[in-house]
Design an enzyme around this catalytic site. Structure first.
Site, short mmCIF file in Angstrom:
data_model
loop_
_atom_site.label_atom_id
_atom_site.label_comp_id
_atom_site.label_asym_id
_atom_site.label_seq_id
_atom_site.Cartn_x
_atom_site.Cartn_y
_atom_site.Cartn_z
CG HIS A 98 -1.60 -1.32 1.46
ND1 HIS A 98 -1.07 -2.25 2.33
CD2 HIS A 98 -2.71 -1.88 0.93
CE1 HIS A 98 -1.83 -3.35 2.32
NE2 HIS A 98 -2.84 -3.14 1.49
FE1 FES Z 1 0.30 -1.89 3.83
FE2 FES Z 1 2.93 -2.20 3.96
S1 FES Z 1 1.82 -0.49 3.27
S2 FES Z 1 1.38 -3.63 4.47
#
Ligand code: FES
Length: 133
Positions: A98
């Protein structure tokens, strides 16, 4: 195994390796002088999880950054240990799940992760061997 010993003699400045401790990935990185300087130049007020590089390394060993390779968002393994891997906009590690970006002290700088990469308990057994755990 409660603890694991790692030979760090082959990790050149600027390189990082991934090892395993208690079934979790651990990153061991030999920071360059520029990476140390970059980490030390960030005001703590800019940090979501304020910690200095000195608080995250051992005295006299500021170049050895040892952290869990587990993103503090949802636990993916960030990139940045392999040759040519994306280290993200802050030059440390980058989580592709993410988009959390960590700096050269493995502190969270951008994206959804709430905390810095965790520094496990470890000690230098010699100049070239580290015992984790
Ligand atoms: Fe979501 Fe690393 S940014 S698990």
């Amino acid at each position: 195994l409660a603890s694991t010993e790692v030979d760090i003699s082959k990790i050149a400045a600027g390189q990082a390796i991934k090892t395993v401790w208690r079934k979790q990935p651990v990153f061991i990185r030999n920071l360059t002088p520029d990476e140390i300087k970059a980490a030390n130049s960030v005001p703590l007020s800019e940090l979501r999880d304020p910690q200095t590089l000195a608080q995250r390394t051992k005295p006299g060993k500021a170049n050895w950054l040892i952290t869990l390779g587990v993103c503090t968002h949802l636990g993916c393994v960030p990139l940045g240990t392999g040759e040519g891997e994306n280290r993200g906009p802050f030059g440390g590690y980058f989580c592709p799940c993410h988009g959390s970006a960590y700096d050269t002290a493995a502190r969270i700088r951008q994206g959804p992760a709430p905390k810095n990469l965790v520094v496990p308990d470890y000690e230098f057994v010699s100049d070239t061997t580290v015992r984790i755990g």
